[in-house]
Motif scaffolding. Structure first.
Motif, short mmCIF file in Angstrom:
data_model
loop_
_atom_site.label_atom_id
_atom_site.label_comp_id
_atom_site.label_asym_id
_atom_site.label_seq_id
_atom_site.Cartn_x
_atom_site.Cartn_y
_atom_site.Cartn_z
N LEU A 40 5.08 -12.81 -0.94
CA LEU A 40 5.69 -12.70 0.38
C LEU A 40 4.72 -11.88 1.23
O LEU A 40 4.54 -10.68 0.98
CB LEU A 40 7.06 -12.04 0.31
CG LEU A 40 7.71 -11.70 1.66
CD1 LEU A 40 7.90 -12.95 2.51
CD2 LEU A 40 9.05 -10.99 1.44
N ILE A 41 4.09 -12.53 2.21
CA ILE A 41 3.08 -11.87 3.02
C ILE A 41 3.67 -11.56 4.39
O ILE A 41 4.09 -12.48 5.12
CB ILE A 41 1.83 -12.76 3.15
CG1 ILE A 41 1.23 -13.00 1.75
CG2 ILE A 41 0.79 -12.12 4.06
CD1 ILE A 41 0.15 -14.06 1.72
N LEU A 42 3.72 -10.29 4.73
CA LEU A 42 4.26 -9.85 6.00
C LEU A 42 3.11 -9.50 6.93
O LEU A 42 2.38 -8.53 6.70
CB LEU A 42 5.16 -8.62 5.80
CG LEU A 42 6.25 -8.74 4.73
CD1 LEU A 42 7.09 -7.46 4.68
CD2 LEU A 42 7.14 -9.95 4.99
N LEU A 43 2.93 -10.31 7.95
CA LEU A 43 1.86 -10.08 8.92
C LEU A 43 2.44 -9.25 10.06
O LEU A 43 3.04 -9.77 11.00
CB LEU A 43 1.31 -11.42 9.41
CG LEU A 43 0.69 -12.30 8.31
CD1 LEU A 43 0.29 -13.66 8.87
CD2 LEU A 43 -0.50 -11.60 7.67
N GLY A 44 2.28 -7.96 9.95
CA GLY A 44 2.87 -7.00 10.86
C GLY A 44 3.61 -5.94 10.07
O GLY A 44 4.37 -6.28 9.15
N GLY A 45 3.36 -4.67 10.40
CA GLY A 45 3.95 -3.59 9.62
C GLY A 45 4.93 -2.74 10.41
O GLY A 45 5.05 -1.54 10.14
N GLY A 46 5.64 -3.34 11.35
CA GLY A 46 6.58 -2.59 12.18
C GLY A 46 7.90 -2.31 11.49
O GLY A 46 8.03 -2.34 10.26
N HIS A 47 8.92 -2.04 12.32
CA HIS A 47 10.23 -1.62 11.80
C HIS A 47 10.88 -2.71 10.94
O HIS A 47 11.47 -2.42 9.90
CB HIS A 47 11.16 -1.24 12.96
CG HIS A 47 10.64 -0.09 13.77
ND1 HIS A 47 10.41 1.15 13.23
CD2 HIS A 47 10.29 -0.01 15.09
CE1 HIS A 47 9.95 1.97 14.18
NE2 HIS A 47 9.87 1.28 15.31
N ILE A 48 10.79 -3.95 11.38
CA ILE A 48 11.40 -5.04 10.60
C ILE A 48 10.69 -5.18 9.26
O ILE A 48 11.32 -5.35 8.22
CB ILE A 48 11.35 -6.35 11.39
CG1 ILE A 48 12.25 -6.26 12.63
CG2 ILE A 48 11.78 -7.54 10.52
CD1 ILE A 48 12.12 -7.43 13.58
N ALA A 49 9.36 -5.09 9.27
CA ALA A 49 8.59 -5.23 8.03
C ALA A 49 8.95 -4.15 7.03
O ALA A 49 8.99 -4.41 5.82
CB ALA A 49 7.10 -5.18 8.34
N LYS A 50 9.24 -2.96 7.51
CA LYS A 50 9.57 -1.85 6.60
C LYS A 50 10.81 -2.18 5.78
O LYS A 50 10.86 -1.98 4.57
CB LYS A 50 9.78 -0.57 7.40
CG LYS A 50 9.79 0.71 6.58
CD LYS A 50 9.78 1.92 7.49
CE LYS A 50 9.66 3.20 6.67
NZ LYS A 50 10.76 3.39 5.72
N GLN A 74 0.11 1.91 5.91
CA GLN A 74 0.07 3.01 4.97
C GLN A 74 0.87 2.67 3.72
O GLN A 74 2.04 2.30 3.82
CB GLN A 74 0.65 4.28 5.61
CG GLN A 74 -0.17 4.86 6.74
CD GLN A 74 -1.43 5.55 6.23
OE1 GLN A 74 -1.52 5.93 5.06
NE2 GLN A 74 -2.41 5.69 7.11
N PRO A 75 0.29 2.76 2.53
CA PRO A 75 1.06 2.50 1.31
C PRO A 75 2.31 3.35 1.20
O PRO A 75 3.32 2.89 0.67
CB PRO A 75 0.05 2.84 0.20
CG PRO A 75 -1.29 2.59 0.82
CD PRO A 75 -1.14 3.01 2.25
N SER A 76 2.27 4.58 1.71
CA SER A 76 3.45 5.44 1.65
C SER A 76 4.58 4.91 2.53
O SER A 76 5.75 5.22 2.29
CB SER A 76 3.08 6.86 2.10
OG SER A 76 2.57 6.85 3.43
N ARG A 77 4.24 4.10 3.52
CA ARG A 77 5.27 3.50 4.39
C ARG A 77 5.93 2.31 3.70
O ARG A 77 7.08 1.98 4.01
CB ARG A 77 4.58 3.07 5.70
CG ARG A 77 5.49 2.41 6.73
CD ARG A 77 4.72 2.16 8.02
NE ARG A 77 5.43 1.28 8.92
CZ ARG A 77 6.40 1.68 9.76
NH1 ARG A 77 6.75 2.95 9.79
NH2 ARG A 77 6.99 0.81 10.56
N PHE A 78 5.22 1.69 2.77
CA PHE A 78 5.74 0.51 2.07
C PHE A 78 5.62 0.72 0.55
O PHE A 78 4.80 0.06 -0.11
CB PHE A 78 4.96 -0.73 2.49
CG PHE A 78 5.03 -1.04 3.96
CD1 PHE A 78 6.13 -1.70 4.48
CD2 PHE A 78 4.01 -0.66 4.81
CE1 PHE A 78 6.22 -1.98 5.85
CE2 PHE A 78 4.08 -0.94 6.18
CZ PHE A 78 5.19 -1.60 6.70
N PRO A 79 6.40 1.62 -0.02
CA PRO A 79 6.26 1.93 -1.46
C PRO A 79 6.56 0.76 -2.38
O PRO A 79 6.07 0.73 -3.51
CB PRO A 79 7.26 3.08 -1.67
CG PRO A 79 8.24 2.95 -0.55
CD PRO A 79 7.45 2.43 0.61
#
Length: 309
Positions: A40-50, A74-79
């Motif tokens: 599952l590839i999320l192109l965009g790391g905003g609030h929805i992606a989190k 940031q890896p810490s944002r997406f553990p």
């Protein structure tokens, strides 16, 4: 059953290859397939992606998050993500080498970047699922522009846009739920189209359960649902591993039925043998009141011998 069998299955799955567990019992042959996780590839790391990253991992996707902003990638944002990429979207898509069984969500911060993503994706192999966020008006305008640029109209029609099921979602968490609903819907349609009578219908791969069966040193038993009748909480192919203390890895449906299987599995540990138990959920009080699934399950329980045996 020897632990080496599960070591081989785990190795194949971790290498991205399908694996099969075959059991013959009571005059029938059962084949349980383990599918590698879909990306599952999320192109965009905003609030929805989190939120979507967390939910996607719970649904057994191998999640990759891409953003060109260091503060967001940031890896810490997406553990829960298996990979977090900080790079331009076009460059990242090229390096990821999209495959036909990938699931891709274009959820960047604007249609300028959405367009860049789609142009790059549409120039290569089409992923199984491709969704793009945005209002109906802006989505239509961007897809129309891409059509004018010469991109294949049929490929454009396959894009899920606006992304997600129509459930009236407003917040980032609600939008993530709507996207996950659409991901599951597409996944199940794909698996149903591929399903044959040769394999059990439930093919999800619980890596924690496989690792416990393959790497654990303590005595343990494997529980595999062979067949079901009626409205059971799981289907044939559901699996669970149990240790002497009654701790479970994976599930065969939860509730009283799972507790009954666990009790039988604990008795089987250390015997070097196997048995088939039939679990009925029709007699449970909550089932009679319409509060739980009913039906019956036939479950194979096997002692798992360690490698030293």
């Amino acid at each position: 059953m020897n632990v080496r069998e599960f070591q081989s299955i785990l190795e194949q799955v971790e290498q991205g290859q399908p694996a099969v567990l075959i059991r013959e019992t009571e005059g029938a042959v059962y084949r349980r397939r383990f599918r590698p996780k879909e990306r599952l590839i999320l192109l965009g790391g905003g609030h929805i992606a989190k939120v979507l990253c967390t939910m996607g991992a719970l649904l057994d996707y191998a999640v990759t998050v891409v953003d060109d902003r260091p503060a967001y990638a940031q890896p810490s944002r997406f553990p829960e993500a298996e990979q977090v990429v900080c790079d331009g979207f076009v460059e990242a898509i090229g390096n990821l080498k999209l495959r036909e069984n990938d699931y891709v969500c274009v959820i960047t911060r604007g249609h300028r970047w959405d367009g860049d993503c789609l142009r790059k994706i549409l120039s290569g192999p089409m992923p199984y699922y491709l969704g793009m966020i945005g209002s109906s008006r802006r989505v239509a305008a961007l897809l129309g522009l891409l059509a004018e640029e010469g991109f294949d109209v049929q490929a454009l029609s396959q894009i899920h846009a606006p992304i997600g099921l129509r459930i009236g979602a407003l917040t980032p968490a609600e939008i993530a739920v709507s996207i996950c609903g659409e991901l599951v819907q597409c996944r199940r349609q794909n698996l149903a189209a591929e399903q044959t009578e040769d394999f059990m219908p439930q093919e999800n791969t619980d890596l924690s359960m496989l690792r416990f069966l393959a790497e654990g040193k303590e005595p343990r038993a494997m529980c595999l649902v062979l067949s079901t009748q009626g409205s059971t909480p799981v289907k044939a192919g559901a699996m669970m591993a149990v240790d002497r203390l009654g701790r479970g890895y994976g599930t065969v449906g939860g509730g009283c039925g799972e507790a009954e299987v666990m009790t039988a599995a604990r008795r089987m540990i250390g015997t070097g043998s196997s048995c088939v138990v039939e679990v009925s959920m029709d007699e449970d009080i909550s089932a009679q009141d319409g509060m739980a699934c009913g039906g019956t399950m036939r479950v194979l329980i096997e002692d798992v011998e360690s490698e030293s045996v």
